[in-house]
Design a protein around this motif. Sequence first.
Motif, PDB file in Angstrom:
ATOM      1  N   VAL A  20      -2.134  -4.072   2.096  1.00  0.00           N
ATOM      2  CA  VAL A  20      -4.120  -4.257   1.795  1.00  0.00           C
ATOM      3  C   VAL A  20      -3.633  -5.963   1.816  1.00  0.00           C
ATOM      4  CG1 VAL A  20      -5.511  -3.511   0.507  1.00  0.00           C
ATOM      5  CG2 VAL A  20      -3.670  -1.823   0.792  1.00  0.00           C
ATOM      6  N   ARG A  78       0.689  -0.891   0.056  1.00  0.00           N
ATOM      7  CA  ARG A  78       0.059   0.211   0.297  1.00  0.00           C
ATOM      8  C   ARG A  78       0.584   0.973  -0.425  1.00  0.00           C
ATOM      9  NH1 ARG A  78      -4.952   1.854   3.461  1.00  0.00           N
ATOM     10  NH2 ARG A  78      -4.555   3.633   3.686  1.00  0.00           N
ATOM     11  N   LYS A 107      -6.894   4.622  -5.432  1.00  0.00           N
ATOM     12  CA  LYS A 107      -7.957   5.115  -5.171  1.00  0.00           C
ATOM     13  C   LYS A 107      -7.967   7.065  -4.856  1.00  0.00           C
ATOM     14  CE  LYS A 107      -9.321   1.435  -6.616  1.00  0.00           C
ATOM     15  NZ  LYS A 107     -10.640   1.657  -7.087  1.00  0.00           N
ATOM     16  N   GLY A 127     -15.463  -7.376   1.796  1.00  0.00           N
ATOM     17  CA  GLY A 127     -16.468  -6.437   1.346  1.00  0.00           C
ATOM     18  C   GLY A 127     -17.638  -6.247   1.230  1.00  0.00           C
ATOM     19  N   TYR A 128     -18.396  -5.958   1.031  1.00  0.00           N
ATOM     20  CA  TYR A 128     -19.776  -6.325   0.634  1.00  0.00           C
ATOM     21  C   TYR A 128     -19.986  -7.394  -0.473  1.00  0.00           C
ATOM     22  CZ  TYR A 128     -19.574  -4.597  -3.957  1.00  0.00           C
ATOM     23  OH  TYR A 128     -19.288  -4.193  -5.452  1.00  0.00           O
ATOM     24  N   GLY A 188     -12.048   8.637  -0.198  1.00  0.00           N
ATOM     25  CA  GLY A 188     -13.609   7.492  -0.674  1.00  0.00           C
ATOM     26  C   GLY A 188     -13.489   6.693  -1.185  1.00  0.00           C
ATOM     27  N   ASP A 189     -12.666   6.316  -2.412  1.00  0.00           N
ATOM     28  CA  ASP A 189     -13.006   5.705  -3.302  1.00  0.00           C
ATOM     29  C   ASP A 189     -12.677   3.912  -2.436  1.00  0.00           C
ATOM     30  OD1 ASP A 189     -13.467   3.673  -5.497  1.00  0.00           O
ATOM     31  OD2 ASP A 189     -11.834   5.314  -6.843  1.00  0.00           O
ATOM     32  N   ARG A 190     -12.751   2.863  -3.445  1.00  0.00           N
ATOM     33  CA  ARG A 190     -12.616   1.985  -2.578  1.00  0.00           C
ATOM     34  C   ARG A 190     -12.651   0.774  -3.623  1.00  0.00           C
ATOM     35  NH1 ARG A 190     -17.526  -1.161  -0.127  1.00  0.00           N
ATOM     36  NH2 ARG A 190     -16.493  -2.971  -0.977  1.00  0.00           N
ATOM     37  N   LEU A 191     -11.940  -0.259  -3.713  1.00  0.00           N
ATOM     38  CA  LEU A 191     -11.785  -1.267  -4.624  1.00  0.00           C
ATOM     39  C   LEU A 191     -12.460  -1.928  -5.021  1.00  0.00           C
ATOM     40  CD1 LEU A 191      -7.792  -2.669  -3.472  1.00  0.00           C
ATOM     41  CD2 LEU A 191      -8.339  -1.847  -4.682  1.00  0.00           C
ATOM     42  N   GLN A 192     -12.952  -2.645  -6.080  1.00  0.00           N
ATOM     43  CA  GLN A 192     -14.013  -2.892  -6.416  1.00  0.00           C
ATOM     44  C   GLN A 192     -13.224  -4.583  -6.292  1.00  0.00           C
ATOM     45  OE1 GLN A 192     -16.979  -1.304  -6.793  1.00  0.00           O
ATOM     46  NE2 GLN A 192     -15.873   0.186  -6.030  1.00  0.00           N
ATOM     47  N   TYR A 252      -3.401   5.416  -2.395  1.00  0.00           N
ATOM     48  CA  TYR A 252      -4.652   5.891  -2.141  1.00  0.00           C
ATOM     49  C   TYR A 252      -4.218   7.293  -1.592  1.00  0.00           C
ATOM     50  CZ  TYR A 252      -6.930   1.273  -0.439  1.00  0.00           C
ATOM     51  OH  TYR A 252      -7.462  -0.063  -0.170  1.00  0.00           O
TER      52      TYR A 252
END
Length: 580
Positions: free
Chosen positions: A562, A347, A517, A569-570, A520-524, A545
């Motif tokens: 990372v 990272r 990133k 995640g979701y 506020g962006d995130r890894l997809q 980041y």
Amino acid sequence: MSTSPLDNPFYYLENFRQVLSWIGQRYDDLLDDEERRFIEDFARLPQPAQALLVRMVMRKGLLFRASKLTYAEIGDARQAAVPLLECGWVDGQPHLDLQALFGLLRKDELSLCFKTHGVKRAEKKADLLERLRPLHEHIQPLDQWFAGFDEVVFALQVMPLCDRLRLLYFGNLYQEWSEFVLADLGIYRYEKVEFSAESRGISQREDIDICLHLHSCREALDQALNEREQLDELASRALAIRTDNPWLAMRRGKLLFRIGQQAERLQQWPLALSVYAQSSYPGARVRRIRVLERSEQYAEAMTLLQQAQALPENDEETQHLLRIHPRLQRKLGHGAVRKRSTRTVKRLDVSVTPLPDYSVERLIQLHLAEEGSEVHYVENALINSLFGLLCWPAVFAPLPGAFFHPFHSAPSDLYSPDFYQRRAALFDECLTQLDDKRYLEVMRSTYVNKFGLQSPFVFWGTLTPTLLEQALHCLPAQHLKRWFSRLLQDIKANRTGMPDLIQFYPEQRSYRMIEVKGPGDRLQDNQLRWLDFCAEHEMPVVVCYVQWAEEVTIAKSGYDSVPVGDAGGYDSSESAGPAA
């Protein structure tokens, strides 16, 4: 298609003629008598009649006011239509219902037509239609609806026949006739593919009927978004379709998958399970598991999940299964799942000052270039392009159902699960060239000889000669082979998600990739899978980041790590939205 529309006002007619000629030559054995007669009779029509018919075929709808068919190269539409009326391809006195009449006439014309009904100036056209509908349920020609109105309505009678011809030409019915015009403009250039009877995706008359049936079902699905009974009937129609044609079987599987998605939205769990179970489309199995879970059939869901884990269809499914498994364990009372060990990538935290008209990726590109290295913003373009150059012969191999006409930018089956399997020997031959230095000359030669031709992989605007040479100099062949092999596992999922930047160190013949990133962006999901793959094979990659300089009190620029191994995640498998 050699004449530009700038020089020939009948360019669309010339294209249509060539399409009919192509269909006649390539599919003569599949045409019925009506289709053969249409192709022959069309060639005998006067040019204005031919042009008018093509104009109507290329427009939306089947009803046209003669006064709206104004084309300088055609002249008087009523006169041009005479041969079309004589052969029955156009009806000059179609019977119209009230809905069709309202679609043809303006509000002021409707006010005159129905003046005895007291049409108010402020009354909306839609409201007037609803008010008059119970009073006028009959159908009749325009002159009986509106006596004395000086207008002629033409109804196109040959659209079903033209749709069948369009299907044979494009291999689908979502592309319109107007699309092949772009080739004539010289905007795009295409690879010349060798066509033969064996390379046809449609090989028997029955295939045409099945394809039309599938298209009809898909249109019905779009119109039955919230109708439970219609969805049940539509599912029965789709499940009844039987075909030995792999190309059509894949289309059937995709239709069933979409019906299953709609059944999920309506919480029709038994229907969703039924259609998913008979769909071969990627993702159908994980959707079955989710439906079983949502309908509280936890044991059945776990059984199917374990079967899928034993033989996953792709990395995306594996990722979903890893997220579903702990939930099912808890719901079955089996306790927590032993957490899978995760891999990490480096990272990098950087603070930069935002600049107008510069994306965060471009800002980091400039920031890293100050180190004296070569940094390129490539995202998915570089690896895909190198793959496309090396594997060009395999991608454009004339397999059955891959190419229907001379203007394909990609094989029709590019996203089919068996895309690689059908070409395995060809792709393996291409990748073998990475085991020695042959790949260097192959890529350079393809770049020169195929430059500018449409390709689903090569980004000509990004892949400059300089970038190509730097990549060939700095990227190890072993890494290229691993990337390309992963790409072939699942073209649709794996052609995206690659890191944004690549940094070359020519003196060391090395590189690193950087995923950027912003705040506020995130890894997809697809990015996590690529990062995990790179970490697994010890490929140099970092996640950068970014924070805006004015938002931090201390500018931080350093390395950490990372976790990417479990793609946390979701749970994206929750969504039953349409597949891309």
